[in-house]
Motif scaffolding. Structure first.
Motif, PDB file in Angstrom:
ATOM      1  N   SER A 210       0.830  -1.205   0.000  1.00 49.52           N
ATOM      2  CA  SER A 210       0.000   0.000   0.000  1.00 49.52           C
ATOM      3  C   SER A 210       0.864   1.254   0.000  1.00 49.52           C
ATOM      4  O   SER A 210       0.360   2.341  -0.238  1.00 49.52           O
ATOM      5  CB  SER A 210      -0.932  -0.019   1.208  1.00 49.52           C
ATOM      6  OG  SER A 210      -0.206  -0.281   2.375  1.00 49.52           O
ATOM      7  N   ASP A 211       2.148   1.131   0.292  1.00 52.85           N
ATOM      8  CA  ASP A 211       3.035   2.287   0.208  1.00 52.85           C
ATOM      9  C   ASP A 211       3.733   2.391  -1.143  1.00 52.85           C
ATOM     10  O   ASP A 211       4.592   3.239  -1.332  1.00 52.85           O
ATOM     11  CB  ASP A 211       4.093   2.224   1.316  1.00 52.85           C
ATOM     12  CG  ASP A 211       3.466   2.454   2.672  1.00 52.85           C
ATOM     13  OD1 ASP A 211       2.324   2.928   2.709  1.00 52.85           O
ATOM     14  OD2 ASP A 211       4.108   2.144   3.682  1.00 52.85           O
ATOM     15  N   GLY A 212       3.401   1.460  -2.045  1.00 46.30           N
ATOM     16  CA  GLY A 212       3.945   1.562  -3.396  1.00 46.30           C
ATOM     17  C   GLY A 212       5.213   0.752  -3.644  1.00 46.30           C
ATOM     18  O   GLY A 212       5.752   0.789  -4.740  1.00 46.30           O
ATOM     19  N   ALA A 213       5.699  -0.005  -2.642  1.00 48.06           N
ATOM     20  CA  ALA A 213       6.871  -0.852  -2.881  1.00 48.06           C
ATOM     21  C   ALA A 213       6.440  -2.081  -3.678  1.00 48.06           C
ATOM     22  O   ALA A 213       5.315  -2.556  -3.531  1.00 48.06           O
ATOM     23  CB  ALA A 213       7.489  -1.274  -1.556  1.00 48.06           C
ATOM     24  N   ARG A 214       7.345  -2.590  -4.514  1.00 46.90           N
ATOM     25  CA  ARG A 214       6.991  -3.694  -5.399  1.00 46.90           C
ATOM     26  C   ARG A 214       7.981  -4.827  -5.279  1.00 46.90           C
ATOM     27  O   ARG A 214       9.167  -4.605  -5.082  1.00 46.90           O
ATOM     28  CB  ARG A 214       7.002  -3.222  -6.852  1.00 46.90           C
ATOM     29  CG  ARG A 214       5.766  -2.462  -7.227  1.00 46.90           C
ATOM     30  CD  ARG A 214       6.066  -1.441  -8.274  1.00 46.90           C
ATOM     31  NE  ARG A 214       5.050  -0.384  -8.218  1.00 46.90           N
ATOM     32  CZ  ARG A 214       3.873  -0.496  -8.813  1.00 46.90           C
ATOM     33  NH1 ARG A 214       3.592  -1.538  -9.522  1.00 46.90           N
ATOM     34  NH2 ARG A 214       2.978   0.458  -8.691  1.00 46.90           N
ATOM     35  N   CYS A 215       7.448  -6.054  -5.433  1.00 45.73           N
ATOM     36  CA  CYS A 215       8.330  -7.212  -5.581  1.00 45.73           C
ATOM     37  C   CYS A 215       8.240  -7.598  -7.046  1.00 45.73           C
ATOM     38  O   CYS A 215       7.270  -8.195  -7.480  1.00 45.73           O
ATOM     39  CB  CYS A 215       7.874  -8.359  -4.682  1.00 45.73           C
ATOM     40  SG  CYS A 215       8.853  -9.853  -4.884  1.00 45.73           S
ATOM     41  N   GLU A 216       9.221  -7.206  -7.820  1.00 49.85           N
ATOM     42  CA  GLU A 216       9.182  -7.461  -9.257  1.00 49.85           C
ATOM     43  C   GLU A 216       9.330  -8.952  -9.504  1.00 49.85           C
ATOM     44  O   GLU A 216      10.033  -9.651  -8.787  1.00 49.85           O
ATOM     45  CB  GLU A 216      10.348  -6.735  -9.930  1.00 49.85           C
ATOM     46  CG  GLU A 216      10.495  -5.312  -9.460  1.00 49.85           C
ATOM     47  CD  GLU A 216       9.994  -4.308 -10.472  1.00 49.85           C
ATOM     48  OE1 GLU A 216      10.346  -4.466 -11.632  1.00 49.85           O
ATOM     49  OE2 GLU A 216       9.245  -3.392 -10.094  1.00 49.85           O
ATOM     50  N   LYS A 217       8.648  -9.387 -10.537  1.00 51.80           N
ATOM     51  CA  LYS A 217       8.674 -10.834 -10.774  1.00 51.80           C
ATOM     52  C   LYS A 217      10.015 -11.288 -11.338  1.00 51.80           C
ATOM     53  O   LYS A 217      10.406 -12.420 -11.173  1.00 51.80           O
ATOM     54  CB  LYS A 217       7.559 -11.231 -11.725  1.00 51.80           C
ATOM     55  CG  LYS A 217       7.403 -12.728 -11.758  1.00 51.80           C
ATOM     56  CD  LYS A 217       6.033 -13.125 -12.097  1.00 51.80           C
ATOM     57  CE  LYS A 217       5.763 -12.782 -13.527  1.00 51.80           C
ATOM     58  NZ  LYS A 217       4.454 -13.211 -13.949  1.00 51.80           N
ATOM     59  N   ASP A 218      10.697 -10.372 -11.993  1.00 54.65           N
ATOM     60  CA  ASP A 218      12.039 -10.712 -12.477  1.00 54.65           C
ATOM     61  C   ASP A 218      12.036 -11.920 -13.389  1.00 54.65           C
ATOM     62  O   ASP A 218      13.068 -12.476 -13.703  1.00 54.65           O
ATOM     63  CB  ASP A 218      12.977 -10.962 -11.288  1.00 54.65           C
ATOM     64  CG  ASP A 218      14.300 -10.269 -11.492  1.00 54.65           C
ATOM     65  OD1 ASP A 218      15.311 -10.788 -11.053  1.00 54.65           O
ATOM     66  OD2 ASP A 218      14.309  -9.199 -12.154  1.00 54.65           O
ATOM     67  N   ARG A 219      10.864 -12.342 -13.758  1.00 52.78           N
ATOM     68  CA  ARG A 219      10.711 -13.432 -14.721  1.00 52.78           C
ATOM     69  C   ARG A 219      11.530 -14.674 -14.345  1.00 52.78           C
ATOM     70  O   ARG A 219      12.469 -15.060 -15.019  1.00 52.78           O
ATOM     71  CB  ARG A 219      11.094 -12.934 -16.105  1.00 52.78           C
ATOM     72  CG  ARG A 219      10.341 -11.664 -16.427  1.00 52.78           C
ATOM     73  CD  ARG A 219      10.205 -11.461 -17.882  1.00 52.78           C
ATOM     74  NE  ARG A 219      11.499 -11.465 -18.552  1.00 52.78           N
ATOM     75  CZ  ARG A 219      11.619 -11.414 -19.865  1.00 52.78           C
ATOM     76  NH1 ARG A 219      10.542 -11.406 -20.593  1.00 52.78           N
ATOM     77  NH2 ARG A 219      12.785 -11.410 -20.424  1.00 52.78           N
ATOM     78  N   PHE A 220      11.116 -15.249 -13.227  1.00 59.10           N
ATOM     79  CA  PHE A 220      11.868 -16.388 -12.685  1.00 59.10           C
ATOM     80  C   PHE A 220      12.093 -17.469 -13.726  1.00 59.10           C
ATOM     81  O   PHE A 220      13.181 -17.971 -13.900  1.00 59.10           O
ATOM     82  CB  PHE A 220      11.120 -17.014 -11.512  1.00 59.10           C
ATOM     83  CG  PHE A 220      10.682 -16.023 -10.490  1.00 59.10           C
ATOM     84  CD1 PHE A 220      11.610 -15.265  -9.815  1.00 59.10           C
ATOM     85  CD2 PHE A 220       9.341 -15.855 -10.198  1.00 59.10           C
ATOM     86  CE1 PHE A 220      11.223 -14.355  -8.873  1.00 59.10           C
ATOM     87  CE2 PHE A 220       8.941 -14.932  -9.252  1.00 59.10           C
ATOM     88  CZ  PHE A 220       9.881 -14.185  -8.593  1.00 59.10           C
ATOM     89  N   TYR A 221      11.009 -17.840 -14.416  1.00 59.04           N
ATOM     90  CA  TYR A 221      11.108 -18.927 -15.384  1.00 59.04           C
ATOM     91  C   TYR A 221      11.350 -18.407 -16.776  1.00 59.04           C
ATOM     92  O   TYR A 221      12.101 -18.970 -17.547  1.00 59.04           O
ATOM     93  CB  TYR A 221       9.817 -19.740 -15.415  1.00 59.04           C
ATOM     94  CG  TYR A 221       9.815 -20.859 -14.435  1.00 59.04           C
ATOM     95  CD1 TYR A 221      10.497 -22.038 -14.703  1.00 59.04           C
ATOM     96  CD2 TYR A 221       9.139 -20.741 -13.248  1.00 59.04           C
ATOM     97  CE1 TYR A 221      10.507 -23.061 -13.793  1.00 59.04           C
ATOM     98  CE2 TYR A 221       9.143 -21.759 -12.333  1.00 59.04           C
ATOM     99  CZ  TYR A 221       9.822 -22.923 -12.609  1.00 59.04           C
ATOM    100  OH  TYR A 221       9.828 -23.934 -11.714  1.00 59.04           O
ATOM    101  N   ARG A 222      10.658 -17.303 -17.085  1.00 57.05           N
ATOM    102  CA  ARG A 222      10.623 -16.849 -18.470  1.00 57.05           C
ATOM    103  C   ARG A 222      12.019 -16.673 -19.039  1.00 57.05           C
ATOM    104  O   ARG A 222      12.262 -16.892 -20.196  1.00 57.05           O
ATOM    105  CB  ARG A 222       9.844 -15.538 -18.568  1.00 57.05           C
ATOM    106  CG  ARG A 222       8.419 -15.672 -18.115  1.00 57.05           C
ATOM    107  CD  ARG A 222       7.567 -16.295 -19.200  1.00 57.05           C
ATOM    108  NE  ARG A 222       6.334 -16.826 -18.652  1.00 57.05           N
ATOM    109  CZ  ARG A 222       5.164 -16.229 -18.741  1.00 57.05           C
ATOM    110  NH1 ARG A 222       5.050 -15.091 -19.350  1.00 57.05           N
ATOM    111  NH2 ARG A 222       4.102 -16.793 -18.229  1.00 57.05           N
TER     112      ARG A 222
END
Ligand SMILES: [Zn+2]
Length: 402
Positions: A210-222
């Motif tokens: 809710s504060d705008g921080a993100r856990c980017e997916k970083d494309r683990f598999y892709r």
């Protein structure tokens, strides 16, 4: 509250001078050097024999041809198998007893007559597993000794000065063996600098707060998908499994870092209840399986418990459609709505980032009193006044978070 927390798995340390120190159990995982793999594979087959024997005997006892059925415990199985260790080349009595105990416990939890057999050969082979008691694993220099054999491990310095409980050798899908030892670690219980946070689990990013921080997916598999496909086409199955393991490790690493950061920052953590099995059947399956929401929720829960935080799971229904400023259902909806990343509320004119808005709704949902009748709509019917909302939720109406 304190008492409750201490009655769980995390026990307070004996040291009364540090009331904010807790002792928690963590698993130390060390890779075994390849020279011991033959021995471990053979021992794994023996463990399978014991397991299957326990399965057969306890099923017979539970469904006898004549007489009263009996639900065998680990203790009963130990009695029945006493002296059996002399028929095995590798494993000893302690491993047999651990297998028996583990079988009885798992069967009791599953409430079944018999658990699945462990298979030693063929394509459906069970991954190797050799349990042990704490006392039968000893140090020998920088290596460890078990059942009269010395095992060298990678990073042996991590074993220094730790006191382990009963652990196991376990094999992964690639075929490598790991020594897994639960150990007790001291952690400091601290008060987080920030009060509370809501977390929206999504597909584009794994999680947004809710504060705008993100856990980017970083494309683990892709990223390594092509490499996996290539290896499979060429028939390099081991290589493909290795790549799968690398992707899984990357994902775990990212989720660990994110959850550690959240737990370090916030005292109260609220997560949505989005479930992957439901979405895994849809077109978005691959993204869903990549995201690992369940894993992240689990990490937040256990890390939060260890650090003395409150972790709450709330219903996610309508959270992305509801405007977090005025409470009206003015947001995008349906499959097409998934593409909308930003939108403007048509009632109050607030400009929203889709995920941050959802995270704020999740946070606010945790603050509402629980529904009494249980079947009313979870969305807000009467929007609270602006002043009251700001005071209650402690949210400054941030215009846009890019
Ligand atoms: Zn609005």
């Amino acid at each position: 509250m304190r008492l409750l927390r201490h009655s769980g798995k995390t026990m307070p340390s004996q040291e009364s001078t540090h009331p904010h120190t807790l002792t928690v159990t963590r698993t130390l995982r060390l890779k075994v050097k390849a020279e011991a793999y033959d021995w471990l594979n053979a021992a794994g087959c023996e463990v399978n024999l014991v397991w299957n024997w326990a399965a057969q005997v306890s099923e017979k006892a539970a469904r006898p041809c004549t007489g009263d059925p009996k639900w065998l415990t680990g203790f009963d199985l130990n009695n029945l198998s006493s002296g059996a260790s002399k028929y095995f080349d590798m494993i000893g009595a302690d491993t047999i007893q651990r297998v028996n105990g583990e079988y009885a416990q798992k069967r009791r939890i599953a409430r079944r007559y018999r658990l699945r057999w462990r298979t030693s050969r063929g394509p459906r082979r069970s991954l190797g597993w050799i349990p042990m008691k704490a006392a039968s694993l000893n140090r020998k220099g920088r290596a460890v000794r078990f059942c009269g054999k010395t095992f060298r491990v990678f990073e042996p310095e991590r074993l220094e000065g730790v006191k382990w409980k009963q652990g196991c050798f376990a094999q992964d899908a690639v075929g490598d063996w790991w020594l897994c030892l639960p150990i007790e670690v001291r952690v400091d219980e601290s008060v987080a600098p920030l009060e509370k946070v809501g977390i929206d689990l999504g597909l584009k990013e794994v999680a947004v707060t809710s504060d705008g921080a993100r856990c980017e997916k970083d494309r683990f598999y892709r990223g390594i998908e092509q490499k996996i496909a290539q290896a499979q086409r060429r028939g390099h199955r081991r290589q493909a499994k290795r790549l799968h393991r690398r992707a899984a490790n990357r994902r775990k690493d990212a989720l660990h870092k994110f959850s550690r950061q959240i737990v370090g920052q916030y005292q109260k953590i609220v997560v949505g209840d989005v479930s992957s099995p439901h979405l895994a059947k849809t077109r978005m399956a691959k993204s869903v399986l990549d995201a690992g929401w369940g894993m992240l929720r689990g990490y937040l829960q256990y890390k939060g418990q260890q650090a003395g935080r409150t972790v709450q799971v709330v219903s996610e229904r309508n959270t992305s459609r509801t405007c977090s400023s005025c409470g009206s259902l003015s947001g995008p909806q349906g499959v097409n709505g998934l593409r909308v990343r930003h939108w403007m509320c048509c009632h109050c004119g607030e400009w929203h980032d889709r995920d941050v808005n959802a995270a704020r709704n999740i946070l606010r949902r945790a603050e509402l009193p629980a529904s009494v009748s249980g079947n009313e709509l979870p969305s807000l019917r009467v929007p609270p006044s602006r002043a009251r909302r700001s005071r209650k939720a402690g949210i400054e109406p941030v215009r846009t978070v890019a």
